[in-house]
Design a protein around this motif. Structure first.
Motif, PDB file in Angstrom:
ATOM      1  N   VAL A  88      33.281  22.141  40.510  1.00  0.00           N
ATOM      2  CA  VAL A  88      32.300  22.946  39.764  1.00  0.00           C
ATOM      3  C   VAL A  88      32.836  23.405  38.409  1.00  0.00           C
ATOM      4  N   ALA A  89      34.081  23.903  38.369  1.00  0.00           N
ATOM      5  CA  ALA A  89      34.633  24.387  37.090  1.00  0.00           C
ATOM      6  C   ALA A  89      34.729  23.247  36.079  1.00  0.00           C
ATOM      7  N   ASP A  90      35.155  22.076  36.541  1.00  0.00           N
ATOM      8  CA  ASP A  90      35.257  20.908  35.668  1.00  0.00           C
ATOM      9  C   ASP A  90      33.873  20.492  35.181  1.00  0.00           C
ATOM     10  N   PHE A  91      32.886  20.510  36.080  1.00  0.00           N
ATOM     11  CA  PHE A  91      31.514  20.143  35.700  1.00  0.00           C
ATOM     12  C   PHE A  91      30.987  21.098  34.629  1.00  0.00           C
ATOM     13  N   LEU A  92      31.207  22.404  34.852  1.00  0.00           N
ATOM     14  CA  LEU A  92      30.727  23.395  33.886  1.00  0.00           C
ATOM     15  C   LEU A  92      31.279  23.121  32.496  1.00  0.00           C
ATOM     16  N   TRP A  93      32.601  22.897  32.409  1.00  0.00           N
ATOM     17  CA  TRP A  93      33.215  22.747  31.092  1.00  0.00           C
ATOM     18  C   TRP A  93      33.030  21.336  30.531  1.00  0.00           C
ATOM     19  N   SER A  94      33.330  20.309  31.324  1.00  0.00           N
ATOM     20  CA  SER A  94      33.332  18.931  30.808  1.00  0.00           C
ATOM     21  C   SER A  94      31.933  18.386  30.568  1.00  0.00           C
ATOM     22  N   VAL A  95      30.986  18.763  31.424  1.00  0.00           N
ATOM     23  CA  VAL A  95      29.627  18.224  31.315  1.00  0.00           C
ATOM     24  C   VAL A  95      28.706  19.177  30.558  1.00  0.00           C
ATOM     25  N   LYS A  96      28.785  20.485  30.892  1.00  0.00           N
ATOM     26  CA  LYS A  96      27.840  21.432  30.308  1.00  0.00           C
ATOM     27  C   LYS A  96      28.398  22.188  29.097  1.00  0.00           C
ATOM     28  N   GLY A  97      29.716  22.170  28.896  1.00  0.00           N
ATOM     29  CA  GLY A  97      30.303  22.906  27.775  1.00  0.00           C
ATOM     30  C   GLY A  97      30.295  24.410  27.967  1.00  0.00           C
ATOM     31  N   ILE A  98      30.312  24.849  29.248  1.00  0.00           N
ATOM     32  CA  ILE A  98      30.255  26.276  29.596  1.00  0.00           C
ATOM     33  C   ILE A  98      31.608  26.698  30.161  1.00  0.00           C
ATOM     34  N   VAL A  99      32.133  27.821  29.688  1.00  0.00           N
ATOM     35  CA  VAL A  99      33.501  28.253  30.017  1.00  0.00           C
ATOM     36  C   VAL A  99      33.543  28.888  31.414  1.00  0.00           C
ATOM     37  N   PRO A 100      34.379  28.370  32.344  1.00  0.00           N
ATOM     38  CA  PRO A 100      34.442  28.924  33.695  1.00  0.00           C
ATOM     39  C   PRO A 100      35.437  30.090  33.829  1.00  0.00           C
ATOM     40  N   PHE A 101      35.011  31.095  34.607  1.00  0.00           N
ATOM     41  CA  PHE A 101      35.850  32.227  34.995  1.00  0.00           C
ATOM     42  C   PHE A 101      35.880  32.302  36.521  1.00  0.00           C
ATOM     43  N   LEU A 102      36.895  32.979  37.064  1.00  0.00           N
ATOM     44  CA  LEU A 102      37.057  33.107  38.512  1.00  0.00           C
ATOM     45  C   LEU A 102      37.102  34.577  38.915  1.00  0.00           C
ATOM     46  N   LYS A 103      36.241  34.960  39.845  1.00  0.00           N
ATOM     47  CA  LYS A 103      36.308  36.309  40.432  1.00  0.00           C
ATOM     48  C   LYS A 103      37.538  36.355  41.342  1.00  0.00           C
ATOM     49  N   ILE A 104      38.441  37.311  41.102  1.00  0.00           N
ATOM     50  CA  ILE A 104      39.679  37.345  41.896  1.00  0.00           C
ATOM     51  C   ILE A 104      39.808  38.559  42.801  1.00  0.00           C
ATOM     52  N   ASP A 105      38.976  39.594  42.588  1.00  0.00           N
ATOM     53  CA  ASP A 105      39.172  40.782  43.442  1.00  0.00           C
ATOM     54  C   ASP A 105      38.719  40.495  44.863  1.00  0.00           C
ATOM     55  N   LYS A 106      39.257  41.248  45.802  1.00  0.00           N
ATOM     56  CA  LYS A 106      38.967  41.056  47.236  1.00  0.00           C
ATOM     57  C   LYS A 106      38.119  42.197  47.781  1.00  0.00           C
ATOM     58  N   GLY A 107      37.315  42.783  46.907  1.00  0.00           N
ATOM     59  CA  GLY A 107      36.456  43.873  47.359  1.00  0.00           C
ATOM     60  C   GLY A 107      37.048  45.230  47.038  1.00  0.00           C
ATOM     61  N   LEU A 108      36.380  46.267  47.530  1.00  0.00           N
ATOM     62  CA  LEU A 108      36.677  47.635  47.123  1.00  0.00           C
ATOM     63  C   LEU A 108      37.213  48.494  48.256  1.00  0.00           C
ATOM     64  N   GLU A 109      38.088  49.427  47.898  1.00  0.00           N
ATOM     65  CA  GLU A 109      38.538  50.452  48.840  1.00  0.00           C
ATOM     66  C   GLU A 109      37.404  51.464  49.053  1.00  0.00           C
ATOM     67  N   ASP A 110      37.557  52.320  50.069  1.00  0.00           N
ATOM     68  CA  ASP A 110      36.587  53.403  50.265  1.00  0.00           C
ATOM     69  C   ASP A 110      36.656  54.372  49.079  1.00  0.00           C
ATOM     70  N   THR A 111      35.581  55.097  48.859  1.00  0.00           N
ATOM     71  CA  THR A 111      35.518  56.031  47.729  1.00  0.00           C
ATOM     72  C   THR A 111      36.522  57.179  47.892  1.00  0.00           C
ATOM     73  N   ALA A 112      37.275  57.423  46.830  1.00  0.00           N
ATOM     74  CA  ALA A 112      38.185  58.579  46.754  1.00  0.00           C
ATOM     75  C   ALA A 112      38.239  58.995  45.294  1.00  0.00           C
ATOM     76  N   ASN A 113      38.294  60.309  45.032  1.00  0.00           N
ATOM     77  CA  ASN A 113      38.273  60.812  43.648  1.00  0.00           C
ATOM     78  C   ASN A 113      37.083  60.256  42.863  1.00  0.00           C
ATOM     79  N   GLY A 114      35.966  60.039  43.558  1.00  0.00           N
ATOM     80  CA  GLY A 114      34.755  59.609  42.868  1.00  0.00           C
ATOM     81  C   GLY A 114      34.736  58.164  42.414  1.00  0.00           C
ATOM     82  N   VAL A 115      35.724  57.352  42.889  1.00  0.00           N
ATOM     83  CA  VAL A 115      35.793  55.942  42.462  1.00  0.00           C
ATOM     84  C   VAL A 115      36.137  55.052  43.654  1.00  0.00           C
ATOM     85  N   GLN A 116      35.904  53.771  43.473  1.00  0.00           N
ATOM     86  CA  GLN A 116      36.393  52.774  44.430  1.00  0.00           C
ATOM     87  C   GLN A 116      37.352  51.842  43.709  1.00  0.00           C
TER      88      GLN A 116
END
Length: 293
Positions: A88-116
């Motif tokens: 998919v990443a190769d198709f996006l860039w080589s065929v469509k000319g669209i720059v691929p990015f990768l989501k790397i986070d594994k989700g969120l901790e429980d809320t503490a101090n008003g943030v996750q």
């Protein structure tokens, strides 16, 4: 793949970033909106198969072009999938000319101090080393209230992860989302703005980042962030706003472009004919593109 070409496109391309990174937790909801119910699949494997078909249908659509879409964010599992015999990443860039990015986070901790905060990201160096054709990453935290300590902690964690990404030769998209329903949204954004500038000031030359931020209550709040020498681009998340709301708010922020997920796929359905699907997606793409430029 030329990193320099991708960098030029991300810095100056007149378009937006498509967020196609629905992960394990968000996939059932995204599929439900697309007209695929839990009863339509019997395992995670089948569920991810359905979301991949949806992503491929979007990427192959006539209006999903490099003139309007400059980048696309992918879920890690998507890197192993193929469209027309190419990863998919190769198709996006080589065929469509669209720059691929990768989501790397594994989700969120429980809320503490008003943030996750982000959960730990095990094996990050290994993941980054295998991300062929990928220009950068995206990592998300969430801010629910104007808690100065919580926001400072979120931004520090984001910049710590960003440095690891930069060390691997990639450009991180730092995403400290502010909950659009927060009763202290404007105050939280003021604190976030200060913390971002403080942390940007600690980056060395060549340590460049992008930021993905909630559309701010005060228009153009992040203009000075966008102008910072360490910042390639500031992009906006739709955060639960409708496509029209998100585009209206984005149009008020001259130095942000869109990186929408739900607003991009609003009104799309598996049951639509290709002509209906392409018309609905094309309408969304054109609205988001106009608001971004």
């Amino acid at each position: 793949m030329s990193k320099a070409e991708q960098r030029e496109k991300m810095s100056n391309g007149a378009g937006f970033i498509a967020a196609l990174d629905q992960s394990g937790g968000s996939t059932p909801k995204a599929l439900g909106l697309y007209g695929v119910q839990p009863s339509d699949y019997n395992s995670d494997e089948e569920m991810f198969g359905e979301i991949q078909k949806m992503r491929a249908r979007i990427i192959l659509a006539d209006d999903f072009t490099q003139e309007k879409v400059v980048g696309a964010i992918l879920f890690e599992r998507t890197l192993g999938e193929e469209i027309q015999g190419r990863k998919v990443a190769d198709f996006l860039w080589s065929v469509k000319g669209i720059v691929p990015f990768l989501k790397i986070d594994k989700g969120l901790e429980d809320t503490a101090n008003g943030v996750q905060m982000m959960k730990p990201i095990p094996g990050l160096a290994d993941t980054l080393s295998k991300a062929d054709n990928v220009f950068g990453t995206k990592e998300r935290s969430v801010i629910h209230e104007a808690n100065a300590q919580g926001i400072a902690d979120v931004v520090k964690q984001q910049f710590d992860v960003a440095r690891e990404v930069i060390a691997s030769g990639m450009v991180p998209i730092i995403e400290p989302e502010v909950n659009i329903n927060s009763e202290t949204k404007a105050e939280a954004e003021d604190i976030l703005h200060s913390e971002i500038l403080k942390n940007l000031g600690e980056l060395a030359e060549g340590q460049d980042v992008m930021l993905k931020l909630t559309l701010p209550t005060k228009a153009n709040l992040y203009d000075d962030v966008a102008d910072h020498p360490r910042v390639l681009r500031v992009v906006a998340l739709s955060g639960g706003y409708s496509t029209d709301q998100a585009c209206d708010l984005l149009a008020q922020n001259g130095k942000m472009i869109a990186s929408f997920s739900r607003a991009l796929t609003e009104g799309l359905s598996k049951q639509q004919s290709d002509a209906e699907f392409n018309a609905a997606l094309g309408g969304n793409i054109n609205k988001i593109h106009r608001a971004s430029v």
